[in-house]
Scaffold this active site. Structure first.
Site, mmCIF file in Angstrom:
data_model
loop_
_atom_site.group_PDB
_atom_site.id
_atom_site.type_symbol
_atom_site.label_atom_id
_atom_site.label_comp_id
_atom_site.label_asym_id
_atom_site.label_seq_id
_atom_site.Cartn_x
_atom_site.Cartn_y
_atom_site.Cartn_z
ATOM 1 N N HIS A 21 63.366 -1.124 51.307
ATOM 2 C CA HIS A 21 63.786 -1.706 49.908
ATOM 3 C C HIS A 21 63.097 -0.731 48.854
ATOM 4 O O HIS A 21 63.910 -0.292 47.959
ATOM 5 C CB HIS A 21 62.933 -3.234 50.002
ATOM 6 C CG HIS A 21 62.974 -3.560 48.397
ATOM 7 N ND1 HIS A 21 63.936 -4.458 48.282
ATOM 8 C CD2 HIS A 21 62.264 -3.460 47.367
ATOM 9 C CE1 HIS A 21 63.862 -4.891 46.773
ATOM 10 N NE2 HIS A 21 62.493 -4.132 46.505
ATOM 11 N N GLU A 22 62.121 -0.123 49.065
ATOM 12 C CA GLU A 22 61.276 0.837 48.169
ATOM 13 C C GLU A 22 62.128 2.179 48.198
ATOM 14 O O GLU A 22 62.141 2.777 47.177
ATOM 15 C CB GLU A 22 59.777 0.985 48.558
ATOM 16 C CG GLU A 22 58.934 -0.243 48.216
ATOM 17 C CD GLU A 22 59.082 -1.106 47.185
ATOM 18 O OE1 GLU A 22 59.462 -0.525 46.100
ATOM 19 O OE2 GLU A 22 59.057 -2.301 47.274
ATOM 20 N N HIS A 25 64.869 2.024 45.575
ATOM 21 C CA HIS A 25 64.240 2.393 44.420
ATOM 22 C C HIS A 25 64.180 3.803 43.956
ATOM 23 O O HIS A 25 64.579 4.522 43.262
ATOM 24 C CB HIS A 25 63.220 1.758 44.002
ATOM 25 C CG HIS A 25 63.215 0.017 43.844
ATOM 26 N ND1 HIS A 25 64.284 -0.284 43.146
ATOM 27 C CD2 HIS A 25 62.331 -0.697 44.671
ATOM 28 C CE1 HIS A 25 63.993 -1.607 43.145
ATOM 29 N NE2 HIS A 25 63.132 -1.937 43.904
#
Length: 445
Positions: A21-22, A25
């Site tokens: 998920h990170e 980003h």
């Protein structure tokens, strides 16, 4: 040891999802020219870190193992404000609103893409699971009232083909949320085809521990029972039952289903039954005299391992990815619908579960094998993506809400309003987490 196994399974399930998920980003921020100051797995105080790359990005592990974050160069923070014009160009705040939207949306998108990849890989590899053949159901169940009978196999639900039990269960659950009739195409035990409809009124939404399929009378067909162990000194051991024996019938009457053996034994306490078993290539007859249990029912004192009828669901590469994308989309929409029902009071708050439930399911699925565990990780990845899209300040969805308002109004929200919203969002998240943990504990105590 069981606790340690569950804890490790939980970390192996949730850790990679947070990192992925990170990374979503991080990758999109770098592609948009934003400087990344820190990539942290975990929240709170940094306990370990190293710097890499030309920007000296700090890769860190933080104290609280719940979540993670990516810290960008941001002029609103005095400690990390740009120092010169070159850095100002890489300031997150100075990027266009569409770039900021892309960077924030990249985290949940990464979770959805990972779920598609995992589901696709499982469909491509082939997943062995119970088929859609039904065991005999009670006469007072909705399935029986619809005309379904034991030994029949469901081939489609509302026109959608189903090849395994998980497909069938998923389709029924979706109809429960949408409050629709379940129109089933069925292949009878004798090979004929017919249709059966279970009305929407009979398909109730299950709670977190509910058994929707069981309440409808739908359960997996179980073949003839296989003896796993005959307890020393028990009725089965005295009769001569051995590990691997397949019980076929009693007193010359063949069993149609594994449950027939249990029912026959329970109905004959103290009475000798001549049971027929298949041992290797031979069929032998053994005298079994069930003992009487405290309830007055017969007891054979054997451990059985029912032979499930299993199918292998497998697809080609392109079809597998398409099916993975469809499964991810269906799970995403179903989750949003369920959240909507909870918010409007149409579904119970008990459906909100937290890390204890996730850890429990992680341990259970890990014990079932790698394919089942990867399927569970895919489900959690979808849930993580959905959760982060909720319009709650401090979550990605809250930031997307800010930027959407900026697109509509032509100017960003004031820092004062954002600060108030952030504090409210943190309070709401803490309340939701407390409720989730309360539900987890209450369902397990």
């Amino acid at each position: 040891m069981s606790f340690l196994y569950t804890a490790v399974a939980f970390l192996l399930a949730l850790g990679p999802l947070i990192i992925f998920h990170e990374l979503g980003h991080y990758w999109v921020a770098r592609a948009c020219g934003v400087k990344v100051l820190r990539f942290s797995v975990g929240m709170g105080k940094v306990v370990w870190s190293r710097r890499f790359g030309k920007d000296g990005t700090e890769w860190a592990i933080s104290a609280l193992p719940l979540g993670g974050y990516v810290q960008f160069l941001d002029s609103r923070d005095p400690e990390t404000a740009p120092k010169d014009e070159a850095e100002r160009a890489r300031d997150f705040v100075r990027q266009s609103v569409w770039k900021r939207i892309a960077i924030v949306a990249a985290g949940p998108t990464a979770n959805f893409l990972l779920a598609i990849a995992l589901f696709g890989a499982l469909f491509m590899h082939g997943v062995e699971e119970p088929g859609t053949k039904l065991r005999p159901m009670a006469a007072d169940t909705p399935a029986y009232a619809a005309g379904l009978r034991g030994g029949d196999s469901v081939t489609a639900v509302n026109g959608e083909p189903v090849t395994g039990w998980s497909d069938l269960r998923w389709q029924i659950m979706s109809l429960a949320v949408d409050k629709q009739d379940a129109r089933l195409d069925v292949r009878a035990a004798n090979g004929s085809q017919y249709a059966a409809t279970i009305p929407a009124a009979a398909i109730k939404e299950p709670g977190p521990e509910g058994d929707l399929m069981g309440e409808l009378g739908l359960d997996v067909w179980i073949g003839m029972p296989v003896v796993e162990n005959a307890v020393a000194g028990g009725a089965g051991a005295r009769a001569g039952l051995q590990k691997g024996d397949v019980v076929l019938g009693a007193d010359g009457k063949p069993f149609a289903h594994a449950a027939d053996f249990v029912q026959t034994v329970r109905a004959a306490p103290g009475r000798t039954l001549q049971i027929q078993v298949r041992r290797g290539s031979q069929v032998v007859s053994l005298p079994l005299t069930p003992e009487k249990d405290p309830k007055g029912q017969g007891l054979a004192s054997v451990q059985l391992s029912p032979a499930l009828e299993r199918v292998t669901v497998q697809s080609g590469p392109v079809e597998a990815i398409v099916k993975g994308a469809r499964r991810t989309w269906e799970m995403t929409t179903l989750t949003f619908k369920m959240i909507g029902k909870i918010v409007t009071g149409q579904a119970s708050l008990k459906n909100i579960t937290g890390p204890i439930a996730i850890a429990d399911y992680a341990g259970q699925t890990a014990r079932m094998g790698l394919a089942t565990f990867l399927g569970f990780i895919a489900v959690v990845s979808v849930s993580l993506g959905v959760m982060n899209l909720l319009p709650i300040p401090v979550l990605d969805g809250g930031h997307l809400l800010y930027y959407s308002l900026e697109v509509l109004t032509g100017r960003p929200l004031s820092e004062r309003i954002q600060g108030f919203a952030q504090r409210a969002g943190v309070a709401l998240l803490f309340m939701l987490m407390a409720l989730a943990i309360f539900n987890d504990l209450s369902q397990r105590l």
